[in-house]
Design an enzyme around this catalytic site. Sequence first.
Site, short mmCIF file in Angstrom:
data_model
loop_
_atom_site.label_atom_id
_atom_site.label_comp_id
_atom_site.label_asym_id
_atom_site.label_seq_id
_atom_site.Cartn_x
_atom_site.Cartn_y
_atom_site.Cartn_z
N SER A 247 0.42 -1.58 -0.13
CA SER A 247 -0.22 0.11 -0.06
C SER A 247 0.90 1.23 -0.08
O SER A 247 2.12 1.08 0.02
CB SER A 247 -0.54 -0.08 1.27
N LYS A 248 0.70 2.69 -0.47
CA LYS A 248 1.08 3.54 0.13
C LYS A 248 1.99 4.16 1.18
O LYS A 248 3.36 4.24 0.47
CB LYS A 248 0.23 5.04 0.12
#
Length: 478
Positions: A247-248
């Site tokens: 994910s980010k």
Amino acid sequence: MGASTENSGVVTRFAPSPTGYLHIGGARTALYNWLYARRMGGKFLLRIEDTDRARSTDAAIEAILDGLRWLDLDWDGEEVYQFSRAARHAEVAHELIARGHAYRCYLTQDELAAMRASAEAEKRPFRIRSPWRDTPEADQPADTPYVVRLKAPTEGAVTISDLVQGDVTVSNAELDDMILLRSDGTPTYMLSVVVDDHDMGVTHVIRGDDHLNNAFRQLALIRGMGWAEPVYAHVPLIHGADGAKLSKRHGALGVDAYRDELGFLPEAINNYLLKLGWGHGDDEVISRAQAIEWFDVADVGRGAARFDFKKLENLNGIYIREADDARLAHLAQPRIESALGRQLTEADMMLLAQAMPVLKVRAKTVIEIAEGAEFLFDTRPISMDEKAATLLGGEADVLLGKALAALKSQTVWELAALEEGVKAVATEAEVGLGKVAQPLRAALTGRGTSPGIFDVLVLLGREESLARIEDCLGAARA
């Protein structure tokens, strides 16, 4: 583009959807496709899968092309835009009907909902087996909306010999009759991908393992058309360092962010992505030439690779130390100009390149280089950061005054002579060199950390160095 002609050699493709940036996982897929094609002396093609008209944007397309160019992943020929080939995709769907491998399905949404509810009530998987599957054309209604469905095999099983996953077998009973053409006549993703791969002459489909199940459904379509089957290689996805889906917060950013916001070099990104799931002995730093020579997609591991930001930073640091000084200066230039609020002159750029050997020694990113170089271009009197301010005052100012006197007496402004003069001040004052060097650093750079203090003196030059120290002592006396 019509049906493919005879195509010699390996042909791979990268087929991103332009609904956003080129993310780091997509960049690795592109890299693996590029390397395999180059190693085999084949072709690497680019297809933009822009059939989702609501989400596909020109900006996203440009971001993908820009990201690939930055990573130096050049593709052969012009990129193919999937949406422009919709008529060809529909043509294949109707040919499958004619061949008896697809059919017109007139099921309504209400009927489909009832079938789904029945499957849920009976706690069985919902597989569409349409009553229209074997209805003769003469018995089909006229002027009634329909979709075109693939007539998937219902018995037996299919085994794919995947280059990464090994032999994978799926029972045909698990497949349903997927839609090829929607009721408005537009093709679905599953149809478009297969037709485009065939027409582009793709021999090896290298993609994320989240597409593995799709391969079995797509094979039924390929076989229905009697086309050559590609070799599949489904690469495990990238996970975060904690094992969770990337994910980010793990680094699942666009490659443009790694360049523009984080200050990474493309060769470091390529090297790191190459090793996320593949390796060559204990080699960590792998050149482009070595990667082409050594890479084989069959050697990619089956387990999910873990993205480690620290390892990427360390690798980037290695590439920074090897990089050309003038190139690094130009990469750092816009960041420095933004911080200073002015443009660097030609003389500034010469100084920046001259300083690069000492700036890049410990830097892991271009951002760190830029931050480390800002002091060179500060306007007097320079400002002090919090740490630098703590290095001044009291005894430190006394030592700084003695250092100033010693530096003023220097007739040769060179590294060895400057070091000898400052060390003599420390010896005479019976203190360690750091006691003199630290207030000097604060006065010359306004920062608590900097390149070696003697390098700083040489880079700033005699006039600027002495003036900065005098400014600092003058402010202390005021």
